[in-house]
Scaffold this motif. Structure first.
Motif, PDB file in Angstrom:
ATOM      1  N   PRO A   1       0.800  -1.227   0.000  1.00 26.71           N
ATOM      2  CA  PRO A   1       0.000   0.000   0.000  1.00 26.71           C
ATOM      3  C   PRO A   1       0.837   1.283   0.000  1.00 26.71           C
ATOM      4  CG  PRO A   1      -0.031  -1.004   2.173  1.00 26.71           C
ATOM      5  CD  PRO A   1       0.696  -1.956   1.256  1.00 26.71           C
ATOM      6  N   GLU A   2       2.096   1.182   0.373  1.00 26.51           N
ATOM      7  CA  GLU A   2       2.942   2.376   0.430  1.00 26.51           C
ATOM      8  C   GLU A   2       3.608   2.698  -0.902  1.00 26.51           C
ATOM      9  OE1 GLU A   2       5.683   2.344   3.684  1.00 26.51           O
ATOM     10  OE2 GLU A   2       4.178   1.531   5.050  1.00 26.51           O
ATOM     11  N   LYS A   3       4.119   1.681  -1.589  1.00 22.27           N
ATOM     12  CA  LYS A   3       4.889   1.921  -2.811  1.00 22.27           C
ATOM     13  C   LYS A   3       4.275   1.271  -4.053  1.00 22.27           C
ATOM     14  CE  LYS A   3       9.106   2.552  -0.271  1.00 22.27           C
ATOM     15  NZ  LYS A   3      10.449   2.095   0.003  1.00 22.27           N
ATOM     16  N   GLY A   4       3.133   0.626  -3.894  1.00 25.37           N
ATOM     17  CA  GLY A   4       2.459   0.033  -5.041  1.00 25.37           C
ATOM     18  C   GLY A   4       3.024  -1.316  -5.452  1.00 25.37           C
ATOM     19  N   GLU A   5       2.378  -1.913  -6.432  1.00 27.11           N
ATOM     20  CA  GLU A   5       2.735  -3.215  -6.998  1.00 27.11           C
ATOM     21  C   GLU A   5       2.532  -4.322  -5.965  1.00 27.11           C
ATOM     22  OE1 GLU A   5       2.918  -5.718  -9.101  1.00 27.11           O
ATOM     23  OE2 GLU A   5       3.922  -4.537 -10.622  1.00 27.11           O
ATOM     24  N   TRP A   6       2.665  -5.537  -6.405  1.00 30.13           N
ATOM     25  CA  TRP A   6       2.490  -6.720  -5.557  1.00 30.13           C
ATOM     26  C   TRP A   6       3.820  -7.409  -5.306  1.00 30.13           C
ATOM     27  CZ3 TRP A   6      -2.192 -10.280  -7.009  1.00 30.13           C
ATOM     28  CH2 TRP A   6      -3.381  -9.586  -6.818  1.00 30.13           C
ATOM     29  N   TYR A   7       3.970  -7.952  -4.110  1.00 26.68           N
ATOM     30  CA  TYR A   7       5.127  -8.801  -3.822  1.00 26.68           C
ATOM     31  C   TYR A   7       4.950 -10.108  -4.582  1.00 26.68           C
ATOM     32  CZ  TYR A   7       6.104  -5.409  -0.222  1.00 26.68           C
ATOM     33  OH  TYR A   7       6.370  -4.240   0.429  1.00 26.68           O
ATOM     34  N   ALA A   8       6.048 -10.731  -4.925  1.00 23.97           N
ATOM     35  CA  ALA A   8       5.999 -11.908  -5.787  1.00 23.97           C
ATOM     36  C   ALA A   8       5.672 -13.202  -5.046  1.00 23.97           C
ATOM     37  CB  ALA A   8       7.342 -12.074  -6.519  1.00 23.97           C
ATOM     38  N   LEU A   9       6.034 -13.303  -3.780  1.00 18.88           N
ATOM     39  CA  LEU A   9       6.018 -14.610  -3.128  1.00 18.88           C
ATOM     40  C   LEU A   9       5.691 -14.490  -1.643  1.00 18.88           C
ATOM     41  CD1 LEU A   9       6.840 -17.584  -3.839  1.00 18.88           C
ATOM     42  CD2 LEU A   9       9.139 -16.975  -3.136  1.00 18.88           C
ATOM     43  N   LEU A  10       4.744 -15.321  -1.212  1.00 23.94           N
ATOM     44  CA  LEU A  10       4.379 -15.397   0.202  1.00 23.94           C
ATOM     45  C   LEU A  10       4.549 -16.830   0.687  1.00 23.94           C
ATOM     46  CD1 LEU A  10       0.954 -13.492   0.096  1.00 23.94           C
ATOM     47  CD2 LEU A  10       3.217 -12.511   0.485  1.00 23.94           C
ATOM     48  N   ASP A  11       4.717 -17.005   1.995  1.00 25.16           N
ATOM     49  CA  ASP A  11       4.740 -18.366   2.519  1.00 25.16           C
ATOM     50  C   ASP A  11       3.298 -18.836   2.741  1.00 25.16           C
ATOM     51  OD1 ASP A  11       3.826 -17.354   4.983  1.00 25.16           O
ATOM     52  OD2 ASP A  11       5.746 -17.606   5.987  1.00 25.16           O
ATOM     53  N   ARG A  12       3.147 -20.036   3.237  1.00 24.57           N
ATOM     54  CA  ARG A  12       1.800 -20.610   3.409  1.00 24.57           C
ATOM     55  C   ARG A  12       0.919 -19.802   4.355  1.00 24.57           C
ATOM     56  NH1 ARG A  12       0.320 -25.065   1.414  1.00 24.57           N
ATOM     57  NH2 ARG A  12      -1.195 -25.619   3.022  1.00 24.57           N
ATOM     58  N   THR A  13       1.539 -19.037   5.250  1.00 21.46           N
ATOM     59  CA  THR A  13       0.750 -18.248   6.196  1.00 21.46           C
ATOM     60  C   THR A  13       0.436 -16.849   5.673  1.00 21.46           C
ATOM     61  OG1 THR A  13       2.666 -17.352   7.377  1.00 21.46           O
ATOM     62  CG2 THR A  13       1.814 -19.496   8.130  1.00 21.46           C
ATOM     63  N   GLY A  14       0.935 -16.513   4.492  1.00 18.38           N
ATOM     64  CA  GLY A  14       0.659 -15.206   3.902  1.00 18.38           C
ATOM     65  C   GLY A  14       1.692 -14.143   4.203  1.00 18.38           C
ATOM     66  N   ARG A  15       2.847 -14.539   4.735  1.00 18.20           N
ATOM     67  CA  ARG A  15       3.924 -13.581   5.005  1.00 18.20           C
ATOM     68  C   ARG A  15       4.867 -13.517   3.817  1.00 18.20           C
ATOM     69  NH1 ARG A  15       5.568 -16.131  10.625  1.00 18.20           N
ATOM     70  NH2 ARG A  15       6.092 -17.631   9.044  1.00 18.20           N
ATOM     71  N   LYS A  16       5.414 -12.316   3.569  1.00 14.32           N
ATOM     72  CA  LYS A  16       6.383 -12.159   2.483  1.00 14.32           C
ATOM     73  C   LYS A  16       7.589 -13.058   2.728  1.00 14.32           C
ATOM     74  CE  LYS A  16       6.876  -7.860   3.069  1.00 14.32           C
ATOM     75  NZ  LYS A  16       7.417  -6.535   3.101  1.00 14.32           N
ATOM     76  N   ILE A  17       8.007 -13.764   1.713  1.00 12.15           N
ATOM     77  CA  ILE A  17       9.235 -14.557   1.779  1.00 12.15           C
ATOM     78  C   ILE A  17      10.420 -13.694   1.386  1.00 12.15           C
ATOM     79  CG2 ILE A  17      10.493 -16.451   0.660  1.00 12.15           C
ATOM     80  CD1 ILE A  17       7.872 -17.977   0.553  1.00 12.15           C
ATOM     81  N   HIS A  18      10.198 -12.782   0.450  1.00  8.60           N
ATOM     82  CA  HIS A  18      11.253 -11.927  -0.067  1.00  8.60           C
ATOM     83  C   HIS A  18      10.636 -10.583  -0.437  1.00  8.60           C
ATOM     84  CE1 HIS A  18      14.542 -10.566  -2.640  1.00  8.60           C
ATOM     85  NE2 HIS A  18      15.273 -11.480  -2.056  1.00  8.60           N
TER      86      HIS A  18
END
Length: 100
Positions: A55-72
């Motif tokens: 929400p701050e810088k736009g675009e989507w992160y590429a990868l989340l873990d099974r719990t929905g946290r960013k991996i990278h």
């Protein structure tokens, strides 16, 4: 097992399945009129924008873990660029215009 940024992605959540699901579910709702697709669209939308979207810088992160946290923290990969999310949003907006 496949990796991305050195992380195993076999049980991870990738951006593209969610982006494609948004378009597919919205299209299925319009074509069928079945409320199940509208409810599923809402669930995927809420999850995707609360987990993948920055929400701050736009675009989507590429990868989340099974719990929905960013991996990278990367938003782009060799297979993901800003084109893909924009294209899916364009398709969704074209469909949504017909719903009003």
């Amino acid at each position: 097992m496949a990796t991305c940024f050195g992380a195993l992605i076999g049980d991870s959540k990738l951006w593209w399945q969610h982006a494609e699901a948004l378009y597919g579910l919205l299209l299925a709702y319009v074509e069928s009129g079945d409320d199940w697709f509208w409810k599923a669209y809402g669930q995927v939308h809420d999850y995707s924008f609360s987990r993948f979207a920055d929400p701050e810088k736009g675009e989507w992160y590429a990868l989340l873990d099974r719990t929905g946290r960013k991996i990278h923290p990367a938003k782009g990969t060799d297979r993901k660029s800003c084109f893909h999310i924009g294209r899916n949003f364009l398709w969704c907006s074209k469909i949504a215009r017909g719903l009003t």
